[in-house]
Design a protein around this motif. Sequence first.
Motif, PDB file in Angstrom:
ATOM      1  N   GLN A  11       0.833  -1.201   0.000  1.00 25.15           N
ATOM      2  CA  GLN A  11       0.000   0.000   0.000  1.00 25.15           C
ATOM      3  C   GLN A  11       0.867   1.251   0.000  1.00 25.15           C
ATOM      4  OE1 GLN A  11      -2.674  -0.385   3.385  1.00 25.15           O
ATOM      5  NE2 GLN A  11      -4.274  -1.201   2.055  1.00 25.15           N
ATOM      6  N   ALA A  12       0.323   2.315  -0.499  1.00 25.91           N
ATOM      7  CA  ALA A  12       1.023   3.601  -0.480  1.00 25.91           C
ATOM      8  C   ALA A  12       1.454   3.934   0.945  1.00 25.91           C
ATOM      9  CB  ALA A  12       0.130   4.696  -1.035  1.00 25.91           C
ATOM     10  N   GLY A  13       2.684   4.417   1.059  1.00 29.93           N
ATOM     11  CA  GLY A  13       3.246   4.703   2.363  1.00 29.93           C
ATOM     12  C   GLY A  13       4.046   3.558   2.949  1.00 29.93           C
ATOM     13  N   GLY A  14       3.940   2.396   2.335  1.00 35.00           N
ATOM     14  CA  GLY A  14       4.648   1.223   2.828  1.00 35.00           C
ATOM     15  C   GLY A  14       6.095   1.167   2.380  1.00 35.00           C
ATOM     16  N   SER A  15       6.733   0.050   2.727  1.00 32.44           N
ATOM     17  CA  SER A  15       8.161  -0.125   2.451  1.00 32.44           C
ATOM     18  C   SER A  15       8.427  -1.479   1.817  1.00 32.44           C
ATOM     19  CB  SER A  15       8.969  -0.028   3.748  1.00 32.44           C
ATOM     20  OG  SER A  15       8.835   1.233   4.351  1.00 32.44           O
ATOM     21  N   LEU A  16       9.493  -1.538   1.051  1.00 31.72           N
ATOM     22  CA  LEU A  16       9.996  -2.778   0.497  1.00 31.72           C
ATOM     23  C   LEU A  16      11.512  -2.712   0.462  1.00 31.72           C
ATOM     24  CD1 LEU A  16       7.701  -3.499  -2.610  1.00 31.72           C
ATOM     25  CD2 LEU A  16       7.852  -4.891  -0.542  1.00 31.72           C
ATOM     26  N   ARG A  17      12.134  -3.857   0.561  1.00 31.60           N
ATOM     27  CA  ARG A  17      13.584  -3.932   0.403  1.00 31.60           C
ATOM     28  C   ARG A  17      13.897  -4.878  -0.746  1.00 31.60           C
ATOM     29  NH1 ARG A  17      18.399  -6.854   3.502  1.00 31.60           N
ATOM     30  NH2 ARG A  17      20.040  -5.273   3.319  1.00 31.60           N
ATOM     31  N   LEU A  18      14.479  -4.338  -1.791  1.00 31.58           N
ATOM     32  CA  LEU A  18      14.856  -5.131  -2.945  1.00 31.58           C
ATOM     33  C   LEU A  18      16.291  -5.608  -2.793  1.00 31.58           C
ATOM     34  CD1 LEU A  18      13.361  -2.959  -5.838  1.00 31.58           C
ATOM     35  CD2 LEU A  18      12.225  -4.627  -4.358  1.00 31.58           C
ATOM     36  N   SER A  19      16.540  -6.806  -3.297  1.00 28.62           N
ATOM     37  CA  SER A  19      17.878  -7.373  -3.261  1.00 28.62           C
ATOM     38  C   SER A  19      18.264  -7.798  -4.668  1.00 28.62           C
ATOM     39  CB  SER A  19      17.925  -8.587  -2.335  1.00 28.62           C
ATOM     40  OG  SER A  19      17.559  -8.249  -1.021  1.00 28.62           O
ATOM     41  N   CYS A  20      19.549  -7.758  -4.951  1.00 29.99           N
ATOM     42  CA  CYS A  20      20.048  -8.200  -6.253  1.00 29.99           C
ATOM     43  C   CYS A  20      21.335  -8.962  -6.050  1.00 29.99           C
ATOM     44  CB  CYS A  20      20.279  -7.019  -7.171  1.00 29.99           C
ATOM     45  SG  CYS A  20      21.017  -7.457  -8.768  1.00 29.99           S
ATOM     46  N   LYS A  21      21.336 -10.182  -6.530  1.00 31.76           N
ATOM     47  CA  LYS A  21      22.541 -11.010  -6.498  1.00 31.76           C
ATOM     48  C   LYS A  21      23.219 -10.910  -7.865  1.00 31.76           C
ATOM     49  CE  LYS A  21      25.404 -14.309  -5.184  1.00 31.76           C
ATOM     50  NZ  LYS A  21      26.405 -14.127  -4.101  1.00 31.76           N
ATOM     51  N   ALA A  22      24.457 -10.488  -7.861  1.00 35.36           N
ATOM     52  CA  ALA A  22      25.207 -10.340  -9.111  1.00 35.36           C
ATOM     53  C   ALA A  22      26.262 -11.418  -9.182  1.00 35.36           C
ATOM     54  CB  ALA A  22      25.852  -8.961  -9.170  1.00 35.36           C
ATOM     55  N   SER A  23      26.027 -12.374 -10.020  1.00 37.44           N
ATOM     56  CA  SER A  23      26.974 -13.475 -10.192  1.00 37.44           C
ATOM     57  C   SER A  23      27.964 -13.078 -11.284  1.00 37.44           C
ATOM     58  CB  SER A  23      26.232 -14.758 -10.552  1.00 37.44           C
ATOM     59  OG  SER A  23      25.338 -15.114  -9.523  1.00 37.44           O
ATOM     60  N   VAL A  24      28.842 -12.161 -10.932  1.00 40.11           N
ATOM     61  CA  VAL A  24      29.833 -11.630 -11.854  1.00 40.11           C
ATOM     62  C   VAL A  24      31.163 -11.575 -11.135  1.00 40.11           C
ATOM     63  CG1 VAL A  24      28.100 -10.262 -13.057  1.00 40.11           C
ATOM     64  CG2 VAL A  24      29.424  -9.211 -11.223  1.00 40.11           C
ATOM     65  N   SER A  25      32.220 -11.588 -11.917  1.00 45.17           N
ATOM     66  CA  SER A  25      33.547 -11.491 -11.307  1.00 45.17           C
ATOM     67  C   SER A  25      33.900 -10.024 -11.083  1.00 45.17           C
ATOM     68  CB  SER A  25      34.583 -12.162 -12.201  1.00 45.17           C
ATOM     69  OG  SER A  25      34.602 -11.562 -13.477  1.00 45.17           O
ATOM     70  N   ARG A  26      34.723  -9.788 -10.091  1.00 48.01           N
ATOM     71  CA  ARG A  26      35.188  -8.453  -9.752  1.00 48.01           C
ATOM     72  C   ARG A  26      34.022  -7.498  -9.501  1.00 48.01           C
ATOM     73  NH1 ARG A  26      40.239  -6.823 -13.453  1.00 48.01           N
ATOM     74  NH2 ARG A  26      40.287  -5.220 -11.842  1.00 48.01           N
ATOM     75  N   PHE A  27      33.014  -7.979  -8.837  1.00 51.45           N
ATOM     76  CA  PHE A  27      31.821  -7.187  -8.542  1.00 51.45           C
ATOM     77  C   PHE A  27      32.184  -5.873  -7.873  1.00 51.45           C
ATOM     78  CE2 PHE A  27      27.546  -6.275  -7.281  1.00 51.45           C
ATOM     79  CZ  PHE A  27      27.595  -5.829  -5.965  1.00 51.45           C
ATOM     80  N   SER A  28      33.135  -5.923  -6.962  1.00 52.52           N
ATOM     81  CA  SER A  28      33.468  -4.737  -6.172  1.00 52.52           C
ATOM     82  C   SER A  28      34.054  -3.610  -7.017  1.00 52.52           C
ATOM     83  CB  SER A  28      34.417  -5.106  -5.037  1.00 52.52           C
ATOM     84  OG  SER A  28      35.626  -5.634  -5.551  1.00 52.52           O
ATOM     85  N   ASP A  29      34.486  -3.925  -8.234  1.00 51.94           N
ATOM     86  CA  ASP A  29      35.060  -2.897  -9.099  1.00 51.94           C
ATOM     87  C   ASP A  29      34.008  -2.026  -9.784  1.00 51.94           C
ATOM     88  OD1 ASP A  29      37.858  -4.913 -10.393  1.00 51.94           O
ATOM     89  OD2 ASP A  29      37.546  -3.865  -8.488  1.00 51.94           O
ATOM     90  N   TYR A  30      32.769  -2.514  -9.789  1.00 49.76           N
ATOM     91  CA  TYR A  30      31.730  -1.865 -10.578  1.00 49.76           C
ATOM     92  C   TYR A  30      30.838  -0.941  -9.758  1.00 49.76           C
ATOM     93  CZ  TYR A  30      32.762  -5.256 -14.250  1.00 49.76           C
ATOM     94  OH  TYR A  30      33.380  -6.014 -15.217  1.00 49.76           O
ATOM     95  N   GLN A  31      30.526   0.201 -10.346  1.00 54.31           N
ATOM     96  CA  GLN A  31      29.381   0.952  -9.859  1.00 54.31           C
ATOM     97  C   GLN A  31      28.135   0.143 -10.183  1.00 54.31           C
ATOM     98  OE1 GLN A  31      27.876   4.304 -12.207  1.00 54.31           O
ATOM     99  NE2 GLN A  31      27.770   5.543 -10.342  1.00 54.31           N
TER     100      GLN A  31
END
Length: 112
Positions: A11-31
Amino acid sequence: QLQASGGGLVQAGGSLRLSCKASVSRFSDYQMGWYRQAPGKQRELVATVAANESPNYANSVKGRVTISRDNAKNMVYLQMDSLEPEDTALYYCNAPPGIFPWGQGTEVTVSS
């Protein structure tokens, strides 16, 4: 490679938390970023988090969302609060401007 989750109906006013798993190498290098695409509209970049964890937000969501990342887990998160019906869209993560193949996204529906 990119798997988003956490969407749902809220409902309007509510909250959600989205998550994304990135199965990529050198993830920390990327914006990384969260995009959204509402029906009939172009895909919009709503938030980015740099490799040094510095965030940036689109004006449309500023003050209502928080992007974060966990490099140890190759994860990106989007905490969304004070949701509005205009936030209804399919949400995706990717490294701007779309370096990796797009995943299926996660659907967010905000009812008024």
